[in-house]
Scaffold this active site. Structure first.
Site, PDB file in Angstrom:
ATOM      1  N   LEU A 102       0.884  -0.509   0.291  1.00 38.36           N
ATOM      2  CA  LEU A 102       0.137   0.033   0.019  1.00 38.36           C
ATOM      3  C   LEU A 102       0.725   1.171  -0.205  1.00 38.36           C
ATOM      4  O   LEU A 102       2.188   1.368   1.007  1.00 38.36           O
ATOM      5  CB  LEU A 102      -1.021  -0.100   1.266  1.00 38.36           C
ATOM      6  CG  LEU A 102      -1.994  -0.991   0.876  1.00 38.36           C
ATOM      7  CD1 LEU A 102      -2.996  -0.829   2.865  1.00 38.36           C
ATOM      8  CD2 LEU A 102      -2.620  -1.319   0.321  1.00 38.36           C
ATOM      9  N   ASP A 103       0.024   2.354  -1.107  1.00 34.25           N
ATOM     10  CA  ASP A 103       1.403   3.302  -1.314  1.00 34.25           C
ATOM     11  C   ASP A 103       2.244   4.364   0.858  1.00 34.25           C
ATOM     12  O   ASP A 103       1.000   3.797   1.738  1.00 34.25           O
ATOM     13  CB  ASP A 103       0.685   4.585  -1.815  1.00 34.25           C
ATOM     14  CG  ASP A 103       0.583   4.091  -3.212  1.00 34.25           C
ATOM     15  OD1 ASP A 103       1.878   3.618  -3.804  1.00 34.25           O
ATOM     16  OD2 ASP A 103      -0.187   4.404  -3.853  1.00 34.25           O
ATOM     17  N   ILE A 104       2.354   4.902   0.841  1.00 36.74           N
ATOM     18  CA  ILE A 104       2.872   5.147   2.413  1.00 36.74           C
ATOM     19  C   ILE A 104       1.992   6.081   2.563  1.00 36.74           C
ATOM     20  O   ILE A 104       1.374   5.886   4.000  1.00 36.74           O
ATOM     21  CB  ILE A 104       4.037   6.105   2.141  1.00 36.74           C
ATOM     22  CG1 ILE A 104       4.546   6.333   3.801  1.00 36.74           C
ATOM     23  CG2 ILE A 104       3.771   7.362   1.473  1.00 36.74           C
ATOM     24  CD1 ILE A 104       6.104   6.909   3.528  1.00 36.74           C
TER      25      ILE A 104
END
Length: 242
Positions: A102-104
């Site tokens: 998952l993106d930051i």
């Protein structure tokens, strides 16, 4: 399997630490005290106990994490805290890793395991594993956007597989939308790019599910738990050893 590896895999410490337990005569094998770390056992049949308490061997571990923002989906990073930093020492001993990423700045469901076969199966494009996200969007999404998603949005570097866009709320005064998006792939920043291709912008993104696994509403962001038996059983659809 060597006894010292078995004990380490049960979360009792490193190889050197469990040798100390053996020297202290705290370990029994089939009811008999054992001090040799080289003793070979059958992890599925042999009865091993520590201080009289039976040990349960687990080859694979499975963690369900409600990933918060600001944490990267990696096992190590020089700049940011990783999802592994949020788990317990047992997870690090067993070398679990995130299944996908998952993106930051994206939060929500993330599965972590040391079962490489399961991870491969869940991430394989051939499996078409559905992933559902809740997105807060700046801009009013409409039926034409839903149709665009269903057709397969063409981006600069690839064409997205058909996806499902469900519009949950539209606020004309604030010019924003709340939508649920289902995709069966997971390219870099894909959902944000798909929404941008519609002329809008994702301002918050949360993953609700991945395959049969659902985000646990009781988990606060940053909290985790081990998978429940019924959740592990649900993963049997991928046809790998669990």
């Amino acid at each position: 399997m060597r006894l010292d590896k078995y004990l380490a895999d049960c979360g009792l410490g490193s190889r050197s630490q469990v040798k100390g337990l053996l020297k202290q005569k705290r370990v029994t094998v089939n009811g008999q005290t054992e001090t040799s770390p080289k003793r070979v056992i059958d992890e599925s049949q042999t009865k091993v106990a520590l201080d009289g308490e039976p040990l349960v061997y687990e080859k694979y571990l499975y963690y369900l994490l409600n990933k918060p923002k600001g944490v990267v989906s990696a096992t190590e990073d020089k700049r940011f805290k990783t999802v592994l930093d949020l788990l317990d020492e047992r997870a690090r001993q067993k070398e679990v890793f995130p299944v996908g990423r998952l993106d930051i700045d994206t939060h929500g469901l993330l599965l972590l395991t040391n079962n490489g076969q399961l991870a491969h199966a869940m991430l394989s494009p051939k499996k078409h594993v559905a992933k559902i996200y809740l997105a807060q969007v700046s801009g009013l999404m409409d039926d034409s956007d839903s149709a665009y998603f269903a057709k397969g949005i063409e981006l600069e570097d690839f064409t997205c597989q058909p996806a499902h866009l469900e519009i949950l709320e539209r606020d004309e005064a604030e010019q924003c939308s709340l939508v649920k998006i289902t995709i069966s792939e997971g390219k870099f920043h894909q959902i944000k790019r798909m929404v941008k291709a519609c002329g809008k912008e994702v301002v918050d993104l949360q993953r609700l599910s991945m395959g049969p696994l659902q985000l646990d509403g009781q988990l606060q962001r940053g909290e985790f738990r081990r998978l429940m038996p019924e959740e592990r059983e649900a993963l049997e659809i991928f046809g790998v050893e669990l």
